[in-house]
Write a protein that holds these residues in place. Structure first.
Motif, PDB file in Angstrom:
ATOM      1  N   LEU A  28       0.836  -1.207   0.000  1.00 43.53           N
ATOM      2  CA  LEU A  28       0.000   0.000   0.000  1.00 43.53           C
ATOM      3  C   LEU A  28       0.869   1.255   0.000  1.00 43.53           C
ATOM      4  O   LEU A  28       0.554   2.234  -0.663  1.00 43.53           O
ATOM      5  CB  LEU A  28      -0.933   0.009   1.210  1.00 43.53           C
ATOM      6  N   ARG A  29       1.952   1.212   0.728  1.00 43.00           N
ATOM      7  CA  ARG A  29       2.878   2.343   0.790  1.00 43.00           C
ATOM      8  C   ARG A  29       3.474   2.596  -0.601  1.00 43.00           C
ATOM      9  O   ARG A  29       3.526   3.730  -1.062  1.00 43.00           O
ATOM     10  CB  ARG A  29       3.957   2.017   1.815  1.00 43.00           C
ATOM     11  N   ALA A  73       2.848   5.870  -3.155  1.00 39.82           N
ATOM     12  CA  ALA A  73       3.937   6.653  -3.759  1.00 39.82           C
ATOM     13  C   ALA A  73       3.793   6.669  -5.274  1.00 39.82           C
ATOM     14  O   ALA A  73       3.932   7.722  -5.904  1.00 39.82           O
ATOM     15  CB  ALA A  73       5.285   6.061  -3.364  1.00 39.82           C
ATOM     16  N   SER A  74       3.500   5.531  -5.867  1.00 42.11           N
ATOM     17  CA  SER A  74       3.339   5.445  -7.317  1.00 42.11           C
ATOM     18  C   SER A  74       2.212   6.336  -7.802  1.00 42.11           C
ATOM     19  O   SER A  74       2.358   7.049  -8.800  1.00 42.11           O
ATOM     20  CB  SER A  74       3.062   3.997  -7.739  1.00 42.11           C
ATOM     21  N   GLU A  75       1.089   6.305  -7.120  1.00 44.38           N
ATOM     22  CA  GLU A  75      -0.052   7.134  -7.507  1.00 44.38           C
ATOM     23  C   GLU A  75       0.287   8.617  -7.421  1.00 44.38           C
ATOM     24  O   GLU A  75      -0.080   9.400  -8.299  1.00 44.38           O
ATOM     25  CB  GLU A  75      -1.268   6.828  -6.622  1.00 44.38           C
ATOM     26  N   MET A  76       0.988   9.004  -6.356  1.00 47.20           N
ATOM     27  CA  MET A  76       1.348  10.416  -6.208  1.00 47.20           C
ATOM     28  C   MET A  76       2.292  10.857  -7.323  1.00 47.20           C
ATOM     29  O   MET A  76       2.098  11.926  -7.919  1.00 47.20           O
ATOM     30  CB  MET A  76       1.987  10.675  -4.841  1.00 47.20           C
ATOM     31  N   VAL A 105       5.779  12.701   2.569  1.00 48.95           N
ATOM     32  CA  VAL A 105       4.607  11.886   2.930  1.00 48.95           C
ATOM     33  C   VAL A 105       5.040  10.504   3.417  1.00 48.95           C
ATOM     34  O   VAL A 105       4.508   9.973   4.395  1.00 48.95           O
ATOM     35  CB  VAL A 105       3.630  11.762   1.732  1.00 48.95           C
ATOM     36  N   LEU A 106       6.024   9.927   2.729  1.00 47.80           N
ATOM     37  CA  LEU A 106       6.489   8.588   3.091  1.00 47.80           C
ATOM     38  C   LEU A 106       7.412   8.584   4.305  1.00 47.80           C
ATOM     39  O   LEU A 106       7.700   7.538   4.866  1.00 47.80           O
ATOM     40  CB  LEU A 106       7.221   7.950   1.906  1.00 47.80           C
ATOM     41  N   ASP A 164       5.661  16.161  -6.805  1.00 45.40           N
ATOM     42  CA  ASP A 164       7.120  16.149  -6.887  1.00 45.40           C
ATOM     43  C   ASP A 164       7.730  15.167  -5.875  1.00 45.40           C
ATOM     44  O   ASP A 164       7.110  14.818  -4.871  1.00 45.40           O
ATOM     45  CB  ASP A 164       7.679  17.557  -6.670  1.00 45.40           C
ATOM     46  N   LEU A 165       8.939  14.699  -6.179  1.00 46.29           N
ATOM     47  CA  LEU A 165       9.603  13.697  -5.348  1.00 46.29           C
ATOM     48  C   LEU A 165       9.844  14.179  -3.926  1.00 46.29           C
ATOM     49  O   LEU A 165       9.763  13.393  -2.978  1.00 46.29           O
ATOM     50  CB  LEU A 165      10.926  13.274  -5.980  1.00 46.29           C
TER      51      LEU A 165
END
Length: 83
Positions: free
Chosen positions: A22-23, A27-30, A43-44, A36-37
């Motif tokens: 899920l994590r 990240a992929s969806e964002m 967020v992560l 931006d990275l």
């Protein structure tokens, strides 16, 4: 949390899923949505940009779209016909 997640995943037919999946998906969806990275890393909870950089390959389409805009004119007002 992990046991509850596993039970829920099995009940939903996703017995192979892990909480970390899920994590990664988040990240992929964002990234694919154009976030931006630096923000994704925040967020992560990444302490290093190197950790977040793993996801940078996902932004390829976003980068290609940005490059495709170079040289294209955008119309800000509609053309009017002469009376």
């Amino acid at each position: 949390m992990s046991k509850a997640f596993k039970a829920g995943a099995r009940a939903a037919g996703y017995g192979h899923a892990r909480l970390h999946d899920l994590r990664h998906s988040t990240a992929s969806e964002m990234i694919n949505a154009g976030v931006d990275l630096y923000t994704v890393g925040g967020v992560l909870g990444h302490k290093s940009a190197i950790s977040t950089k793993r996801y940078s390959h996902l932004a390829t389409q976003t980068l290609q779209s940005a490059v495709a805009l170079v040289g294209k004119k955008t119309r800000t007002t509609p053309k009017r016909k002469a009376p």
